[in-house]
Design a protein around this motif. Structure first.
Motif, PDB file in Angstrom:
ATOM      1  N   LYS A  58      -7.816 -13.279   6.843  1.00 55.43           N
ATOM      2  CA  LYS A  58      -6.657 -13.405   5.949  1.00 55.43           C
ATOM      3  C   LYS A  58      -6.527 -12.166   5.065  1.00 55.43           C
ATOM      4  O   LYS A  58      -5.437 -11.609   4.914  1.00 55.43           O
ATOM      5  N   PHE A  59      -7.637 -11.740   4.489  1.00 56.33           N
ATOM      6  CA  PHE A  59      -7.619 -10.568   3.617  1.00 56.33           C
ATOM      7  C   PHE A  59      -7.203  -9.324   4.401  1.00 56.33           C
ATOM      8  O   PHE A  59      -6.401  -8.517   3.929  1.00 56.33           O
ATOM      9  N   ASN A  60      -7.725  -9.175   5.606  1.00 61.24           N
ATOM     10  CA  ASN A  60      -7.379  -8.028   6.446  1.00 61.24           C
ATOM     11  C   ASN A  60      -5.883  -8.008   6.769  1.00 61.24           C
ATOM     12  O   ASN A  60      -5.247  -6.952   6.735  1.00 61.24           O
ATOM     13  N   ALA A  61      -5.326  -9.170   7.073  1.00 61.77           N
ATOM     14  CA  ALA A  61      -3.891  -9.244   7.372  1.00 61.77           C
ATOM     15  C   ALA A  61      -3.066  -8.820   6.161  1.00 61.77           C
ATOM     16  O   ALA A  61      -2.070  -8.110   6.279  1.00 61.77           O
ATOM     17  N   TRP A  62      -3.496  -9.258   4.986  1.00 54.39           N
ATOM     18  CA  TRP A  62      -2.774  -8.921   3.756  1.00 54.39           C
ATOM     19  C   TRP A  62      -2.894  -7.438   3.434  1.00 54.39           C
ATOM     20  O   TRP A  62      -1.901  -6.779   3.148  1.00 54.39           O
ATOM     21  N   ILE A  63      -4.093  -6.899   3.509  1.00 55.09           N
ATOM     22  CA  ILE A  63      -4.305  -5.509   3.107  1.00 55.09           C
ATOM     23  C   ILE A  63      -3.569  -4.534   4.030  1.00 55.09           C
ATOM     24  O   ILE A  63      -3.233  -3.426   3.632  1.00 55.09           O
ATOM     25  N   GLN A  64      -3.275  -4.965   5.250  1.00 60.04           N
ATOM     26  CA  GLN A  64      -2.506  -4.126   6.176  1.00 60.04           C
ATOM     27  C   GLN A  64      -1.081  -3.911   5.679  1.00 60.04           C
ATOM     28  O   GLN A  64      -0.401  -2.988   6.127  1.00 60.04           O
ATOM     29  N   LEU A  65      -0.627  -4.741   4.752  1.00 53.93           N
ATOM     30  CA  LEU A  65       0.722  -4.607   4.203  1.00 53.93           C
ATOM     31  C   LEU A  65       0.741  -3.766   2.920  1.00 53.93           C
ATOM     32  O   LEU A  65       1.770  -3.686   2.247  1.00 53.93           O
ATOM     33  N   LYS A  66      -0.371  -3.145   2.593  1.00 53.47           N
ATOM     34  CA  LYS A  66      -0.475  -2.350   1.365  1.00 53.47           C
ATOM     35  C   LYS A  66       0.704  -1.388   1.253  1.00 53.47           C
ATOM     36  O   LYS A  66       1.056  -0.695   2.192  1.00 53.47           O
ATOM     37  N   GLY A  67       1.320  -1.397   0.084  1.00 54.55           N
ATOM     38  CA  GLY A  67       2.440  -0.508  -0.174  1.00 54.55           C
ATOM     39  C   GLY A  67       3.798  -1.104   0.171  1.00 54.55           C
ATOM     40  O   GLY A  67       4.824  -0.542  -0.191  1.00 54.55           O
ATOM     41  N   MET A  68       3.815  -2.235   0.869  1.00 59.66           N
ATOM     42  CA  MET A  68       5.085  -2.874   1.205  1.00 59.66           C
ATOM     43  C   MET A  68       5.702  -3.441  -0.071  1.00 59.66           C
ATOM     44  O   MET A  68       5.039  -4.108  -0.855  1.00 59.66           O
ATOM     45  N   ASP A  69       6.966  -3.165  -0.261  1.00 65.73           N
ATOM     46  CA  ASP A  69       7.717  -3.687  -1.396  1.00 65.73           C
ATOM     47  C   ASP A  69       7.726  -5.216  -1.347  1.00 65.73           C
ATOM     48  O   ASP A  69       7.815  -5.809  -0.272  1.00 65.73           O
ATOM     49  N   GLU A  70       7.652  -5.841  -2.516  1.00 60.57           N
ATOM     50  CA  GLU A  70       7.606  -7.308  -2.568  1.00 60.57           C
ATOM     51  C   GLU A  70       8.866  -7.940  -1.974  1.00 60.57           C
ATOM     52  O   GLU A  70       8.792  -8.973  -1.308  1.00 60.57           O
ATOM     53  N   ASN A  71      10.015  -7.322  -2.187  1.00 62.38           N
ATOM     54  CA  ASN A  71      11.254  -7.861  -1.604  1.00 62.38           C
ATOM     55  C   ASN A  71      11.247  -7.734  -0.087  1.00 62.38           C
ATOM     56  O   ASN A  71      11.727  -8.625   0.619  1.00 62.38           O
ATOM     57  N   GLU A  72      10.700  -6.637   0.425  1.00 59.30           N
ATOM     58  CA  GLU A  72      10.597  -6.473   1.876  1.00 59.30           C
ATOM     59  C   GLU A  72       9.670  -7.532   2.466  1.00 59.30           C
ATOM     60  O   GLU A  72       9.942  -8.093   3.534  1.00 59.30           O
ATOM     61  N   ALA A  73       8.581  -7.832   1.765  1.00 64.33           N
ATOM     62  CA  ALA A  73       7.661  -8.874   2.226  1.00 64.33           C
ATOM     63  C   ALA A  73       8.363 -10.237   2.245  1.00 64.33           C
ATOM     64  O   ALA A  73       8.190 -11.021   3.177  1.00 64.33           O
TER      65      ALA A  73
END
Length: 86
Positions: A58-73
């Protein structure tokens, strides 16, 4: 668009959590990661409890999105929920 997006995100979250449909593990991880990025941004925290392997995925999946804007997420989360719960 912020409040509209927040409403759509909240609705998608409710739909995903109330469905009886079982999601494949990779879909569950993507939903988790988009949700965490949408709500926490890059404020990563690792949940180190009994199921370390599951939490590591779960943590790995999340950290792969580092830098993604919250609205884009949020948009990605909504799109994924809409694609699996037609």
């Amino acid at each position: 668009m912020g409040s509209d997006l927040d409403t759509l995100f909240s609705d998608a979250f409710s739909r995903a959590n109330s469905t009886k449909k079982k999601f494949a593990p990779d879909i569950q991880l993507r939903l988790y990661a988009y949700y965490k990025q949408a709500t926490k941004g890059d404020n990563f925290s690792f949940n180190n409890d009994d199921d370390n392997l599951k939490n590591a995925f779960k943590f790995n999946a999340w950290i792969q999105l580092k830098g993604m804007d919250e609205n884009e997420a949020k948009e990605n989360y909504i799109e994924l929920v809409n694609s699996i719960l037609k």
